[in-house]
Design an enzyme around this catalytic site. Structure first.
Site, PDB file in Angstrom:
ATOM      1  N   GLU A   3     -15.124 -28.834  -2.186  1.00  0.00           N
ATOM      2  CA  GLU A   3     -16.014 -29.978  -2.463  1.00  0.00           C
ATOM      3  C   GLU A   3     -15.490 -31.224  -1.761  1.00  0.00           C
ATOM      4  OE1 GLU A   3     -14.548 -28.033  -4.626  1.00  0.00           O
ATOM      5  OE2 GLU A   3     -16.157 -26.895  -5.574  1.00  0.00           O
ATOM      6  N   GLU A  37      -5.447   3.375   0.098  1.00  0.00           N
ATOM      7  CA  GLU A  37      -5.647   4.212   1.290  1.00  0.00           C
ATOM      8  C   GLU A  37      -4.905   5.536   1.120  1.00  0.00           C
ATOM      9  OE1 GLU A  37      -5.351   0.922   4.731  1.00  0.00           O
ATOM     10  OE2 GLU A  37      -6.059   2.881   5.366  1.00  0.00           O
TER      11      GLU A  37
HETATM   12  N1  NDP Z   1      -8.506  10.235   6.130  1.00  0.00           N
HETATM   13  C1  NDP Z   1      -8.014   9.331   5.338  1.00  0.00           C
HETATM   14  O1  NDP Z   1      -8.596   8.267   5.130  1.00  0.00           O
HETATM   15  C2  NDP Z   1      -6.723   9.596   4.651  1.00  0.00           C
HETATM   16  C3  NDP Z   1      -6.110  10.804   4.820  1.00  0.00           C
HETATM   17  N2  NDP Z   1      -4.944  11.080   4.180  1.00  0.00           N
HETATM   18  C4  NDP Z   1      -4.391  12.415   4.333  1.00  0.00           C
HETATM   19  O2  NDP Z   1      -4.338  13.035   3.050  1.00  0.00           O
HETATM   20  C5  NDP Z   1      -3.193  13.861   2.948  1.00  0.00           C
HETATM   21  C6  NDP Z   1      -2.376  13.407   1.740  1.00  0.00           C
HETATM   22  O3  NDP Z   1      -3.217  13.533   0.611  1.00  0.00           O
HETATM   23  P1  NDP Z   1      -2.585  13.934  -0.809  1.00  0.00           P
HETATM   24  O4  NDP Z   1      -1.728  15.137  -0.627  1.00  0.00           O
HETATM   25  O5  NDP Z   1      -3.654  13.990  -1.785  1.00  0.00           O
HETATM   26  O6  NDP Z   1      -1.520  12.777  -1.059  1.00  0.00           O
HETATM   27  P2  NDP Z   1      -1.580  11.366  -1.741  1.00  0.00           P
HETATM   28  O7  NDP Z   1      -1.535  10.285  -0.727  1.00  0.00           O
HETATM   29  O8  NDP Z   1      -2.638  11.293  -2.759  1.00  0.00           O
HETATM   30  O9  NDP Z   1      -0.152  11.380  -2.462  1.00  0.00           O
HETATM   31  C7  NDP Z   1       0.053  12.210  -3.630  1.00  0.00           C
HETATM   32  C8  NDP Z   1       1.408  11.811  -4.146  1.00  0.00           C
HETATM   33  O10 NDP Z   1       1.303  10.538  -4.722  1.00  0.00           O
HETATM   34  C9  NDP Z   1       2.345  10.373  -5.669  1.00  0.00           C
HETATM   35  N3  NDP Z   1       1.854   9.920  -6.964  1.00  0.00           N
HETATM   36  C10 NDP Z   1       2.399   8.900  -7.663  1.00  0.00           C
HETATM   37  N4  NDP Z   1       1.750   8.698  -8.804  1.00  0.00           N
HETATM   38  C11 NDP Z   1       0.769   9.600  -8.842  1.00  0.00           C
HETATM   39  C12 NDP Z   1      -0.229   9.870  -9.813  1.00  0.00           C
HETATM   40  N5  NDP Z   1      -0.335   9.171 -10.950  1.00  0.00           N
HETATM   41  N6  NDP Z   1      -1.091  10.867  -9.566  1.00  0.00           N
HETATM   42  C13 NDP Z   1      -0.993  11.571  -8.418  1.00  0.00           C
HETATM   43  N7  NDP Z   1      -0.043  11.365  -7.439  1.00  0.00           N
HETATM   44  C14 NDP Z   1       0.832  10.379  -7.681  1.00  0.00           C
HETATM   45  C15 NDP Z   1       3.053  11.707  -5.773  1.00  0.00           C
HETATM   46  O11 NDP Z   1       4.103  11.535  -4.841  1.00  0.00           O
HETATM   47  P3  NDP Z   1       5.511  12.286  -4.976  1.00  0.00           P
HETATM   48  O12 NDP Z   1       5.180  13.704  -4.669  1.00  0.00           O
HETATM   49  O13 NDP Z   1       6.347  11.639  -3.923  1.00  0.00           O
HETATM   50  O14 NDP Z   1       6.000  12.051  -6.368  1.00  0.00           O
HETATM   51  C16 NDP Z   1       2.000  12.663  -5.250  1.00  0.00           C
HETATM   52  O15 NDP Z   1       2.574  13.838  -4.756  1.00  0.00           O
HETATM   53  C17 NDP Z   1      -2.431  13.718   4.235  1.00  0.00           C
HETATM   54  O16 NDP Z   1      -2.743  14.805   5.059  1.00  0.00           O
HETATM   55  C18 NDP Z   1      -2.984  12.426   4.846  1.00  0.00           C
HETATM   56  O17 NDP Z   1      -2.974  12.482   6.253  1.00  0.00           O
HETATM   57  C19 NDP Z   1      -4.329  10.168   3.354  1.00  0.00           C
HETATM   58  C20 NDP Z   1      -4.917   8.940   3.173  1.00  0.00           C
HETATM   59  C21 NDP Z   1      -6.164   8.553   3.778  1.00  0.00           C
HETATM   60  N1  AOF Z   2      -6.777   9.263   9.373  1.00  0.00           N
HETATM   61  C1  AOF Z   2      -7.431   8.072   9.174  1.00  0.00           C
HETATM   62  C2  AOF Z   2      -6.959   7.121   8.246  1.00  0.00           C
HETATM   63  N2  AOF Z   2      -5.830   7.394   7.571  1.00  0.00           N
HETATM   64  C3  AOF Z   2      -5.181   6.338   6.757  1.00  0.00           C
HETATM   65  O1  AOF Z   2      -4.603   5.348   7.590  1.00  0.00           O
HETATM   66  C4  AOF Z   2      -3.178   5.401   7.485  1.00  0.00           C
HETATM   67  C5  AOF Z   2      -2.540   5.173   8.851  1.00  0.00           C
HETATM   68  O2  AOF Z   2      -2.767   3.813   9.140  1.00  0.00           O
HETATM   69  P1  AOF Z   2      -1.764   3.019  10.136  1.00  0.00           P
HETATM   70  O3  AOF Z   2      -0.404   3.339   9.680  1.00  0.00           O
HETATM   71  O4  AOF Z   2      -2.086   1.564   9.984  1.00  0.00           O
HETATM   72  O5  AOF Z   2      -2.068   3.543  11.487  1.00  0.00           O
HETATM   73  C6  AOF Z   2      -2.898   6.793   6.949  1.00  0.00           C
HETATM   74  O6  AOF Z   2      -1.672   6.848   6.295  1.00  0.00           O
HETATM   75  C7  AOF Z   2      -4.034   6.965   5.978  1.00  0.00           C
HETATM   76  O7  AOF Z   2      -3.794   6.157   4.820  1.00  0.00           O
HETATM   77  N3  AOF Z   2      -7.643   5.972   8.069  1.00  0.00           N
HETATM   78  C8  AOF Z   2      -8.762   5.711   8.795  1.00  0.00           C
HETATM   79  O8  AOF Z   2      -9.367   4.646   8.619  1.00  0.00           O
HETATM   80  N4  AOF Z   2      -9.242   6.606   9.699  1.00  0.00           N
HETATM   81  C9  AOF Z   2      -8.615   7.783   9.908  1.00  0.00           C
HETATM   82  O9  AOF Z   2      -9.077   8.569  10.738  1.00  0.00           O
END
Ligand code: NDP
Ligand code: AOF
Length: 591
Positions: free
Chosen positions: A79, A324
């Site tokens: 403002e 993410e």
């Molecule tokens: N395309 C995309 O946008 C994205 C893709 N990905 C992909 O997804 C895959 C990973 O997915 P995902 O395996 O589901 O892993 P997550 O990223 O969901 O991680 C799961 C881990 O989170 C931790 N955690 C802590 N608190 C909790 C809770 N309350 N509930 C559940 N988990 C908890 C544990 O870690 P700990 O085991 O250390 O205790 C668990 O093993 C990878 O291949 C990655 O490349 C990931 C993000 C975005």
């Molecule tokens: N593969 C994938 C994503 N993956 C997400 O982005 C993270 C990597 O980001 P950075 O470390 O900043 O390069 C990765 O760990 C996962 O959380 N995100 C997207 O927008 N598009 C994609 O195809």
């Protein structure tokens, strides 16, 4: 409608004009309110998330005379900026605000600017969501004879309702903070057309296009923090930076129960941006020590579930969180009810793989009728990808469901809003927020054999780390901090320079920092009488800076902090009270 207008008044022309005029009036109000809402988001990505305020000042003929928006927490109100821009055109004008001003700590800058400029009418998109603020500024403007209309309260129409919705959306994080005491959380993922977020090997670079990932950088820049799970760290070794060269970079948070994480990871490089690991209490103490040695903050939880973690970051003042993570943690977050919005980038590609991970893991739903339907769904093509976004939980409509303090007192005078004799303060937009070093109260302090003005206590405090050091780089730090555009930027420069180049810091800093802070506080509360009055009004209460992570100036999460900021304020308060009792004594003696 014509028939109706005829029946209502003698001359349909006049009546239609009135009707049209009314409709035009609404349309004008709606368009300026929408403009104010758009303006309020102008600093998104440049500074850490804060309450978004925009102001448009329009002349009686409907011309824009001046505009302004709040740049960062602790800088000049929207403002005041709009009034400066409009100059003499303010007189008799209408000011359009997306949200009621946050004046509350006796800090009436925003309202005073409108009153002193001679604004005749103010249209407010939504009342302030925080209970201790809601209604204060509206009441004050009305007490100065300004006509104040609040959308949704004083008049209704579709066009105004749409404008009001824009005001709710631009401050969704603040509204959620007010209503649910957790930050606003957005789950974002990139997915192939066949519903995978990675190949069955876990490989995921890249699903979405460069253009889509640029949008993701923007989303990160608008967030206080980005959260991933342990598996994503192990699989992707992400950086999670906003990669926009300047402006706000979100804190990175890893949730891991096991702490079975790599020794080498991009996230452990905290030279540019901090990382916090949230883990189960007692997990791998040796690895926790390793992380601490890298400058990574570790926070332990009894139960590492998303709600506990979100309530903790609410205490740290976070407004917006970007999730993410992979499907496992995403499912846990959705099941905990902490995800408010979902943003999915769907790429026109097929990866297949019966074991390839999907965006959301186990939710325990066995029938499609149990599916969670998104609300207010938007579709947008981004390069080759389709962006689908929507709300899992609507932005609460904030018609005052929680009465303000005054209304509460009118209902039941025996209700004391603050039972405990401990007053917590932290973010400037919270109650007693003006006690924060980030509050917008410039101070004039001795500097060498001269005086200098500092935009906030934080600017002065951070600069003093580098004062008196015979190193030109230290002088540069002082200047960079003194000219920082907001207290948050001043703190960022001071803390990162101290961490990266400790040789630039004065050798006696640890011995003098308390005194430096005390002198700055003394100047601040002496310069602004309303702040001194507010401090004195807390007599009898313990003052605690509610920072759960700054264990020197703050109180810490379970009171383990030293709370030096609270202590110095109480010391200053007793000095003032001593003065006033001494002066009272003198007066009584004089009588
Ligand atoms: N395309 C995309 O946008 C994205 C893709 N990905 C992909 O997804 C895959 C990973 O997915 P995902 O395996 O589901 O892993 P997550 O990223 O969901 O991680 C799961 C881990 O989170 C931790 N955690 C802590 N608190 C909790 C809770 N309350 N509930 C559940 N988990 C908890 C544990 O870690 P700990 O085991 O250390 O205790 C668990 O093993 C990878 O291949 C990655 O490349 C990931 C993000 C975005
Ligand atoms: N593969 C994938 C994503 N993956 C997400 O982005 C993270 C990597 O980001 P950075 O470390 O900043 O390069 C990765 O760990 C996962 O959380 N995100 C997207 O927008 N598009 C994609 O195809």
């Amino acid at each position: 409608m014509a028939a109706l207008s005829f029946r209502l008044c003698s001359s349909p022309l006049i009546c239609r004009a009135t009707l049209d005029n009314g409709r035009n009036h609404h349309a004008t109000d709606a368009s300026f309110i929408r403009r104010a809402a758009d303006l309020s988001e102008m600093s998104a990505g440049l500074t850490s998330p804060h309450p978004n305020f925009g102001c448009v000042i329009a002349t009686p003929s409907g011309k824009v005379a001046g505009e302004g928006y709040l740049y960062a927490q602790g800088t000049k109100p929207a403002e005041a900026l709009a009034v400066e821009a409009a100059g003499e055109f303010c007189r008799g004008s209408t000011a359009y605000l997306n949200m009621e001003p946050g004046d509350c700590h006796g800090d009436h800058t925003a309202v005073s600017a409108l009153v002193e400029a001679g604004v005749g009418r103010v249209v407010v998109g939504i009342r302030h969501p925080l209970q201790h603020l809601r209604g204060s500024a509206i009441r004050e403007m009305r007490s100065h004879g300004i006509e104040v209309n609040v959308l949704g309260e004083d008049f209704q129409s579709k066009v105004l309702e749409d404008a009001r919705k824009c005001c709710l959306l631009v401050n969704a994080p603040l509204i959620h903070r007010a209503c649910s005491r957790v930050p606003f959380s957005l789950l974002k993922y990139a997915m192939t057309l066949d519903g995978k977020i990675a190949a069955s090997s876990g490989h995921a670079a890249w699903i979405s296009s460069k253009l889509s990932r640029t949008r993701v950088f923007e989303l990160r820049g608008r967030s206080d923090a980005v959260i991933v799970g342990g598996n994503t760290v192990r699989q992707d070794d992400p950086r999670l930076t906003a990669r926009h060269g300047q402006g706000h970079t979100p804190t990175r948070i890893v949730m891991s129960q096991s702490l079975d994480l790599p020794e080498k990871a991009n996230l452990w490089d905290v030279s540019e941006v901090s990382t916090i690991v949230a883990t189960q209490r007692g997990a791998r103490k040796s690895y926790q020590k390793f992380l601490a040695s890298k400058g990574v903050e570790v926070v332990e939880f009894d139960m590492l579930n998303p709600r506990e973690v979100m309530e903790y970051f609410h205490l740290r003042g976070y407004l917006s969180i970007l999730w993410e993570c992979g499907g496992t943690l995403a499912a846990s977050a959705i099941a905990s009810g902490v995800i408010h919005k979902v943003v999915a980038f769907i790429a026109p590609k097929i990866i297949g793989g019966s074991k390839a991970p999907s965006p959301v893991g186990e939710l325990g739903m066995v029938e499609m009728t149990q599916a969670l339907n998104l609300i207010d769904v938007c579709y947008e093509q981004v390069g080759p990808d389709m962006l689908v976004s929507g709300f899992l939980q609507p932005v609460p409509d904030l018609l005052p469901v929680i009465p303000s303090e005054d209304a509460t007192f009118e209902i039941d005078p025996s209700v004391n809003p603050f039972e405990s004799s401990i007053i917590f303060f932290y973010k400037t937009w919270d109650l007693y927020g003006s006690f924060s070093n980030f509050s917008p109260h410039p101070i004039r302090m001795p500097y060498g054999d001269d005086y200098r003005t500092w935009s906030s206590v934080e600017h002065y405090y951070q600069a003093n780390k580098f004062v008196g050091v015979e190193n030109p780089l230290s002088h540069d730090c002082v200047e960079k901090i003194r000219t920082a555009k907001s207290p948050e930027e001043a703190a960022l420069v001071g803390r990162s320079k101290q961490r990266q180049q400790p040789e630039l810091v004065r050798s006696d800093w640890e011995d003098v920092k308390i005194e430096v802070m005390y002198m700055a506080l003394k100047c601040k509360f002496s310069t602004y009488p309303h702040l001194k009055t507010m401090l004195l009004s807390t007599a009898g209460s313990v003052l605690v800076e509610a920072s759960p992570h700054d264990l020197f100036w703050g109180g810490g999460r379970e009171g383990e902090g030293l709370n030096y900021l609270g202590r110095l304020l109480m010391q200053l308060r007793s000095e003032y009270l001593g003065e006033s009792s001494v002066s009272a004594e003198n007066t009584s003696l004089a009588v």
